[in-house]
Design an enzyme around this catalytic site. Structure first.
Site, mmCIF file in Angstrom:
data_model
loop_
_atom_site.group_PDB
_atom_site.id
_atom_site.type_symbol
_atom_site.label_atom_id
_atom_site.label_comp_id
_atom_site.label_asym_id
_atom_site.label_seq_id
_atom_site.Cartn_x
_atom_site.Cartn_y
_atom_site.Cartn_z
ATOM 1 N N HIS A 196 0.824 -1.215 0.000
ATOM 2 C CA HIS A 196 0.000 0.000 0.000
ATOM 3 C C HIS A 196 0.859 1.267 0.000
ATOM 4 O O HIS A 196 0.513 2.261 -0.629
ATOM 5 C CB HIS A 196 -0.947 0.000 1.204
ATOM 6 C CG HIS A 196 -2.125 -0.902 1.012
ATOM 7 N ND1 HIS A 196 -2.735 -1.569 2.036
ATOM 8 C CD2 HIS A 196 -2.784 -1.265 -0.105
ATOM 9 C CE1 HIS A 196 -3.736 -2.286 1.564
ATOM 10 N NE2 HIS A 196 -3.787 -2.126 0.274
ATOM 11 N N ARG A 245 -12.157 3.322 -4.066
ATOM 12 C CA ARG A 245 -12.029 2.327 -2.999
ATOM 13 C C ARG A 245 -12.816 2.801 -1.772
ATOM 14 O O ARG A 245 -12.300 3.554 -0.957
ATOM 15 C CB ARG A 245 -10.555 2.117 -2.656
ATOM 16 C CG ARG A 245 -9.700 1.660 -3.841
ATOM 17 C CD ARG A 245 -8.249 1.481 -3.412
ATOM 18 N NE ARG A 245 -7.392 0.996 -4.483
ATOM 19 C CZ ARG A 245 -6.674 1.771 -5.297
ATOM 20 N NH1 ARG A 245 -6.730 3.098 -5.158
ATOM 21 N NH2 ARG A 245 -5.923 1.250 -6.245
ATOM 22 N N ARG A 254 -16.480 0.893 -5.826
ATOM 23 C CA ARG A 254 -16.344 -0.514 -5.448
ATOM 24 C C ARG A 254 -16.909 -0.703 -4.048
ATOM 25 O O ARG A 254 -16.605 0.077 -3.137
ATOM 26 C CB ARG A 254 -14.869 -0.926 -5.482
ATOM 27 C CG ARG A 254 -14.663 -2.412 -5.150
ATOM 28 C CD ARG A 254 -13.213 -2.822 -5.289
ATOM 29 N NE ARG A 254 -12.358 -2.209 -4.277
ATOM 30 C CZ ARG A 254 -11.029 -2.313 -4.259
ATOM 31 N NH1 ARG A 254 -10.419 -2.990 -5.216
ATOM 32 N NH2 ARG A 254 -10.323 -1.731 -3.317
ATOM 33 N N GLU A 271 -10.384 -10.781 -10.134
ATOM 34 C CA GLU A 271 -9.120 -10.728 -9.400
ATOM 35 C C GLU A 271 -8.753 -12.057 -8.745
ATOM 36 O O GLU A 271 -7.775 -12.139 -8.007
ATOM 37 C CB GLU A 271 -9.150 -9.613 -8.346
ATOM 38 C CG GLU A 271 -10.386 -9.570 -7.510
ATOM 39 C CD GLU A 271 -10.490 -8.308 -6.665
ATOM 40 O OE1 GLU A 271 -9.467 -7.669 -6.396
ATOM 41 O OE2 GLU A 271 -11.622 -7.970 -6.267
ATOM 42 N N ASN A 291 -3.626 -6.383 -9.314
ATOM 43 C CA ASN A 291 -2.792 -6.530 -8.109
ATOM 44 C C ASN A 291 -3.023 -7.883 -7.446
ATOM 45 O O ASN A 291 -2.086 -8.620 -7.142
ATOM 46 C CB ASN A 291 -3.075 -5.411 -7.105
ATOM 47 C CG ASN A 291 -2.732 -4.042 -7.650
ATOM 48 O OD1 ASN A 291 -2.233 -3.919 -8.761
ATOM 49 N ND2 ASN A 291 -2.999 -3.016 -6.881
ATOM 50 N N ASP A 292 -4.287 -8.213 -7.205
ATOM 51 C CA ASP A 292 -4.606 -9.500 -6.594
ATOM 52 C C ASP A 292 -4.535 -10.638 -7.607
ATOM 53 O O ASP A 292 -4.065 -11.731 -7.279
ATOM 54 C CB ASP A 292 -5.998 -9.464 -5.958
ATOM 55 C CG ASP A 292 -5.957 -8.978 -4.520
ATOM 56 O OD1 ASP A 292 -5.009 -9.341 -3.803
ATOM 57 O OD2 ASP A 292 -6.853 -8.228 -4.117
ATOM 58 N N ARG A 320 2.238 -10.508 -2.664
ATOM 59 C CA ARG A 320 2.781 -9.260 -3.213
ATOM 60 C C ARG A 320 3.361 -8.346 -2.145
ATOM 61 O O ARG A 320 4.002 -7.349 -2.475
ATOM 62 C CB ARG A 320 1.712 -8.512 -4.015
ATOM 63 C CG ARG A 320 0.450 -8.149 -3.249
ATOM 64 C CD ARG A 320 -0.630 -7.688 -4.225
ATOM 65 N NE ARG A 320 -1.925 -7.494 -3.603
ATOM 66 C CZ ARG A 320 -2.406 -6.323 -3.214
ATOM 67 N NH1 ARG A 320 -1.682 -5.244 -3.374
ATOM 68 N NH2 ARG A 320 -3.604 -6.226 -2.687
ATOM 69 N N CYS A 364 -8.003 -2.040 -13.754
ATOM 70 C CA CYS A 364 -7.869 -0.991 -12.741
ATOM 71 C C CYS A 364 -6.733 -1.259 -11.768
ATOM 72 O O CYS A 364 -6.549 -0.520 -10.807
ATOM 73 C CB CYS A 364 -9.172 -0.809 -11.966
ATOM 74 S SG CYS A 364 -9.682 -2.269 -11.045
#
Length: 759
Positions: free
Chosen positions: A362, A469, A505, A607, A630-631, A641, A678
């Site tokens: 993050h 988010r 989301r 994801e 990302n996921d 990650r 995204c």
């Protein structure tokens, strides 16, 4: 042996310098194994030769003088093979080489094991004995285990010694450390170490206010701690018996002892600032207790640590003043988080360096959003020794240089100027819509999580919000926000971009995103209770959020209905059906209450691998798909990650990831639905070419990346992007794919996005 192993590792980690660390190893191993010789040979970074750096048993004058190539000698044999060599008579081996200055002709038995750190050969740990015999399996296993455990500590101590040396040698300039690229860009600045209050190990070395002032601070902290303990003893007096109250008396005795207070004062008088002096004294005292044979006395090491933390809590201010942060300062820490960033004036922040974390952490994502260079996962970084040292940060390659010389500093100054000029040029182009050279539109939207992102997103040319988010507002509160709170929040973001689309989301917590008031404790949180799973299990929370989103859409735009709702972590059709049922229920409730609520567009995040194979099935039941790379990448590659040890395996250009994305795009388009990306992959200039070639309909990226992504899209035709994608399908590893795409960027005149120059 396990206890000996732990003790050696602890002592080495707490060593004052590199040579003390090596001395601890050879001394402790010789004593533990009851042998005649223990030596350490380390590989010289400059020559590649193996140098005798420490020995207990060989002649002292040979240390630092004996060296050999990896192709010669038994030590070289261990290094070249990267495996143990165990001989009962070393002199009889054809690779034996005799060094008279060591006096080793007296020793026949030889056992050497390699010291390897992150696939790099650091050196060789050797034990020897007079009589001819093969060392038994227990000795071999112990040395292999010890070498593996100590490899990181040796690398840390070696780097620590280089940057801490006050000798103005060329060898101690341009000290390089390598990590993981976190956010692109280059920066020059002085390090500011982020330390945690009452955490002794995170306290950095830095200039104090002078011995007298530091002594006064320390003595006041000791006095405050003494009063605190006396108060605790008095308050607990009724609940505890006389035997248990002895602990408080022991603490008070330690506060008046030479071992803690007076030694700390001595270090302060010698020039250390008070917190670092306390840190070193506590470490020394802890080692003394841990070396004791008596189990009860060994346990007292924990009491010393606790007492040290209590004194430290009185010694440090409640927070660090933002005025202390220099312009262009490099924020450095063991494991930086968003809370560390919150304590820094962002306009002064030059770069971020974290000893832990990866490019998908993050803090790295925040760095990219702020357009701040970042290097992550510099695992051997002696953070505490970096305070106020000049650092050069290369966020493109994941490198940093400590104590740079004039030539390297001048090169980085040139790169910083080029970066600034490039940013200015792109800012002028950002407001135009993104379309390929042959006119195919590929809208670039913004990823967001804060209302503060609205203005920068609009100024950067965002064509809407592709991912808002909603968990971020939940994370910064001390309770679940109510419906009205959420309505006001969502209304602002939807209205600000009207008539452009805004994708909200639904709550995506779990994994590495925790709510302080809703803790989720799991052994494997990324495969556990997170995302839509939590929302479906708690309809009372989910319905409140869905109602708030629908009401916000009505209040924000009565003409365009630009709200889109996105469900995260969908892995099965039943989850989508459950989420849609609750959305319909929320809408029906509002209709019954008199609201005229249109049905918003609904999408599913792809994801998890299951969603890749269900792409067409899911797309037929919603309005769009959005790929969260990302996921998805971490699940496809089985790579955490946020784990720096395996971060080099996390690569969005892995052939499997590319094929998965193609499958999603094809499935969505067969169902006649658009698909967006995204995740952070959408901000990678090389990856953007492939996404255009796949026919991805839109991209959503951090605000700072919007101008660069638009520049890439405008520089390629769809035919050229498709041709490059076809070439990449024939390649077998990510390095080949990235090299091909980076060359294409350079040929298109976008070399500045690959690297702002070479160092």
């Amino acid at each position: 042996m396990l206890q000996v192993l732990r003790r050696v590792v602890q002592e080495v980690n707490g060593a004052a310098d590199f040579f003390e660390a090596l001395h601890i190893i050879v001394t402790r191993v010789k004593a533990a194994l009851d042998i005649d010789v223990c030596s350490i040979y380390l590989k010289s970074p400059s020559s590649g030769r193996l140098v005798l750096m420490a020995s207990e048993g060989l002649h002292a004058e040979s240390v630092g003088q004996v060296e050999m190539d990896p192709s010669e000698g038994l030590v070289g044999l261990v290094a070249s093979r990267a495996e143990p060599v165990n001989l009962d008579s070393a002199q009889d081996h054809p690779r034996f080489r005799y060094f008279p200055e060591t006096g080793e002709e007296r020793f026949l038995a030889f056992l050497g094991v390699p010291i390897i750190h992150q696939r790099s050969m650091l050196g060789v740990l050797v034990v020897q004995q007079r009589e001819a015999r093969r060392f038994d399996d227990e000795h071999v296993s112990f040395l292999i285990t010890l070498a593996a455990q100590l490899a990181g500590a040796i690398a840390y101590a070696e780097f620590n010694d280089e940057i801490s040396s006050e000798t103005p040698l060329i060898g101690h300039q341009n000290v390089e450390a390598t990590g993981i690229p976190g956010s692109p860009g280059v920066a020059i600045g002085h390090a500011v170490v982020a330390y945690r209050l009452a955490d002794l190990d995170s306290i950095p070395d830095r200039e104090g206010a002078g011995p007298e002032a530091e002594l006064e601070r320390f003595r006041q902290a000791v006095s405050d701690t003494r009063e605190e303990i006396q108060d605790l003893k008095q308050r607990m007096g009724e609940a505890l018996g006389p035997d248990e109250q002895v602990l408080f008396d022991a603490y008070l005795m330690l506060l008046g002892s030479d071992s803690l207070v007076h030694k700390t004062e001595g270090r302060i008088s010698a020039g250390q600032w008070a917190p670092a002096a306390l840190r070193d004294t506590v470490r020394e005292s802890v080692r003394v207790f841990e070396d004791m044979e008596d189990p009860y006395l060994r346990e007292r090491a924990a009491d010393v640590r606790d007492l040290g933390r209590r004194v430290l809590s009185h010694l440090l201010p409640a927070d660090r003043s933002q005025d202390e942060f220099p312009d262009g300062g490099i924020l450095v820490g063991d494991d930086l988080t968003a809370s560390h960033l919150a304590e820094v004036p962002i306009e002064r922040l030059g770069a971020i360096v974290s000893a832990q974390g990866t490019g998908s952490s993050h803090i790295a994502i925040l760095a990219r959003a702020l357009n701040v260079p970042a290097v992550m996962g510099v695992s051997d970084l002696p953070v505490g020794r970096l305070e106020d040292r000049e650092i050069l940060v290369d966020g493109y390659r994941g490198r940093l240089f400590v104590n740079p010389n004039a030539e390297l500093r001048a090169e980085f100054e040139r790169l910083v100027r080029e970066e600034r000029e490039l940013a200015e040029d792109l800012r002028a182009l950002a407001r135009d819509p993104a379309a390929t050279r042959d006119g195919h539109p590929v809208p670039v939207l913004a990823n967001s999580g804060l209302l503060a992102d609205i203005k920068p997103s609009l100024e950067s040319g965002a064509e809407g919000v592709g991912l808002y988010r909603t968990e971020v507002p939940f994370m910064i509160r001390d309770r679940f926000p109510g419906e009205e709170e959420q309505v006001r929040l969502y209304e602002q973001i939807v209205a600000s971009f009207d008539p452009m689309p805004v994708t909200l989301r639904t709550l995506d917590i779990g994994g590495d995103k925790a709510l302080p008031y809703f803790p989720v404790q799991e052994d494997n949180p990324f495969l556990g209770w997170r995302g839509i799973r939590i929302s479906l299990d708690h309809p009372e929370i989910f319905l409140t959020q869905l109602r708030a989103m629908l009401r916000a859409m009505l209040r924000a735009s009565r003409e365009h209905d630009n709200l889109q709702i996105l469900f995260p972590m969908i892995s099965a059709l039943d989850e989508l059906k459950g989420a849609m049922a609750l959305l319909n229920r929320a809408r029906e409730e509002l209709l019954d209450e008199g609201y005229r609520i249109p049905m918003p567009k609904v999408g599913v995040m792809v994801e998890v691998p299951a969603a890749v194979y269900l792409a067409e099935t899911l797309a037929r039941r919603v309005d769009f798909l959005s790929v969260g790379t990302n996921d998805l990448v971490q699940y496809l590659l089985a790579v955490d990650r946020n784990n720096a040890r395996v971060a080099n395996l996390y690569d969005t250009l892995h052939p499997a990831c590319i094929r998965a994305l193609e499958a999603v795009a094809e499935g969505a388009h067969r169902a006649g639905k658009p698909v967006s990306v995204c995740g952070e992959m959408a901000a990678d200039p090389a990856a953007v070419i492939l996404l255009v070639g796949m026919g991805i309909d839109s991209l959503s990226v951090s605000v700072s990346a919007i101008p660069r992504v638009k520049w890439v899209i405008r520089s390629f035709s769809t035919d050229r992007a498709e041709a490059l994608l076809a070439q990449c399908r024939l390649l077998e590893n990510p390095e080949q794919i990235r090299s091909l795409l980076n060359n294409a960027l350079v040929q298109a005149g976008l070399g500045g996005l690959v690297r702002a120059g070479k160092t």
